[in-house]
Scaffold this motif. Sequence first.
Motif, PDB file in Angstrom:
ATOM      1  N   SER A  34       0.843  -1.195   0.000  1.00  0.00           N
ATOM      2  CA  SER A  34       0.000   0.000   0.000  1.00  0.00           C
ATOM      3  C   SER A  34       0.878   1.245   0.000  1.00  0.00           C
ATOM      4  O   SER A  34       2.083   1.173   0.184  1.00  0.00           O
ATOM      5  CB  SER A  34      -0.957  -0.001   1.192  1.00  0.00           C
ATOM      6  OG  SER A  34      -0.250   0.063   2.403  1.00  0.00           O
ATOM      7  N   TRP A  37      -0.312   4.809   1.259  1.00  0.00           N
ATOM      8  CA  TRP A  37      -0.571   5.864   2.227  1.00  0.00           C
ATOM      9  C   TRP A  37      -0.070   5.520   3.628  1.00  0.00           C
ATOM     10  O   TRP A  37      -0.097   4.370   4.041  1.00  0.00           O
ATOM     11  CB  TRP A  37      -2.069   6.136   2.331  1.00  0.00           C
ATOM     12  CG  TRP A  37      -2.577   7.002   1.230  1.00  0.00           C
ATOM     13  CD1 TRP A  37      -2.946   6.591  -0.027  1.00  0.00           C
ATOM     14  CD2 TRP A  37      -2.766   8.405   1.263  1.00  0.00           C
ATOM     15  NE1 TRP A  37      -3.355   7.664  -0.764  1.00  0.00           N
ATOM     16  CE2 TRP A  37      -3.267   8.789   0.005  1.00  0.00           C
ATOM     17  CE3 TRP A  37      -2.577   9.374   2.231  1.00  0.00           C
ATOM     18  CZ2 TRP A  37      -3.571  10.103  -0.313  1.00  0.00           C
ATOM     19  CZ3 TRP A  37      -2.887  10.686   1.923  1.00  0.00           C
ATOM     20  CH2 TRP A  37      -3.377  11.039   0.657  1.00  0.00           C
ATOM     21  N   ARG A  89     -10.877   4.001   3.039  1.00  0.00           N
ATOM     22  CA  ARG A  89      -9.774   3.241   2.438  1.00  0.00           C
ATOM     23  C   ARG A  89      -9.921   1.792   2.879  1.00  0.00           C
ATOM     24  O   ARG A  89     -10.244   1.518   4.033  1.00  0.00           O
ATOM     25  CB  ARG A  89      -8.433   3.790   2.882  1.00  0.00           C
ATOM     26  CG  ARG A  89      -8.244   5.255   2.507  1.00  0.00           C
ATOM     27  CD  ARG A  89      -6.782   5.596   2.352  1.00  0.00           C
ATOM     28  NE  ARG A  89      -6.533   7.008   2.237  1.00  0.00           N
ATOM     29  CZ  ARG A  89      -6.881   7.803   1.250  1.00  0.00           C
ATOM     30  NH1 ARG A  89      -7.550   7.342   0.253  1.00  0.00           N
ATOM     31  NH2 ARG A  89      -6.564   9.080   1.237  1.00  0.00           N
ATOM     32  N   TYR A 120      -8.021  -1.951   3.173  1.00  0.00           N
ATOM     33  CA  TYR A 120      -6.719  -2.632   3.252  1.00  0.00           C
ATOM     34  C   TYR A 120      -6.974  -4.080   3.633  1.00  0.00           C
ATOM     35  O   TYR A 120      -6.924  -4.432   4.809  1.00  0.00           O
ATOM     36  CB  TYR A 120      -5.829  -1.979   4.316  1.00  0.00           C
ATOM     37  CG  TYR A 120      -5.356  -0.598   3.960  1.00  0.00           C
ATOM     38  CD1 TYR A 120      -4.115  -0.420   3.359  1.00  0.00           C
ATOM     39  CD2 TYR A 120      -6.133   0.517   4.213  1.00  0.00           C
ATOM     40  CE1 TYR A 120      -3.670   0.840   3.029  1.00  0.00           C
ATOM     41  CE2 TYR A 120      -5.696   1.777   3.883  1.00  0.00           C
ATOM     42  CZ  TYR A 120      -4.462   1.938   3.293  1.00  0.00           C
ATOM     43  OH  TYR A 120      -4.025   3.188   2.968  1.00  0.00           O
TER      44      TYR A 120
END
Length: 174
Positions: free
Chosen positions: A22, A24, A59, A61
């Motif tokens: 990922s 961010w 978001r 994940y």
Amino acid sequence: MWTGPLYMGGTKMLDFVYDTGSDWLVVEGSNCSNCEGDTYNVADSEGSPSQVNASQTTREYGSASLTGYEYNDKVCVALGSCLNSFEFFLIDSQVGIAEPIDGILGLSRNNAFHVAPEGGNTSGPLLVEHLAAENVIGADKFSFYFQQPGEQSWIDMGEPDLTHKKDGTEFVTT
């Protein structure tokens, strides 16, 4: 995955999962309705925190789903080794992050295919890339040193310190 600290706002040490898939930096915020353990309060920063936009976003994940806002603030990999303004995602509600983890540090390469295979053309702000561009670290590189469970593992940001390499092991680059 492996955890390690960052200093948000220059002073608040938090533990992060280092995620090579990922992009961010995501941080549990003090206003998070269901975060466990340590959180970050932008009001305690020794930097100049600012909210980037007013829109709350989500978001995903893997098994984690995070809602929050994008912020800029001081982020340090060690006390005195800081970016004075780095954009990150401040979580205000989450599912999937449990103690002792306080956030996720994205370490993906700056290639949209790796971070957005469904056709996105940009990646988020990459901490290691920004640290190198601001000469906080000597190169846009990182390396891990893994120990047995219960022993301390760590990450080197910048050029790898090969004195940490065990005798008889190979240093692998990708």
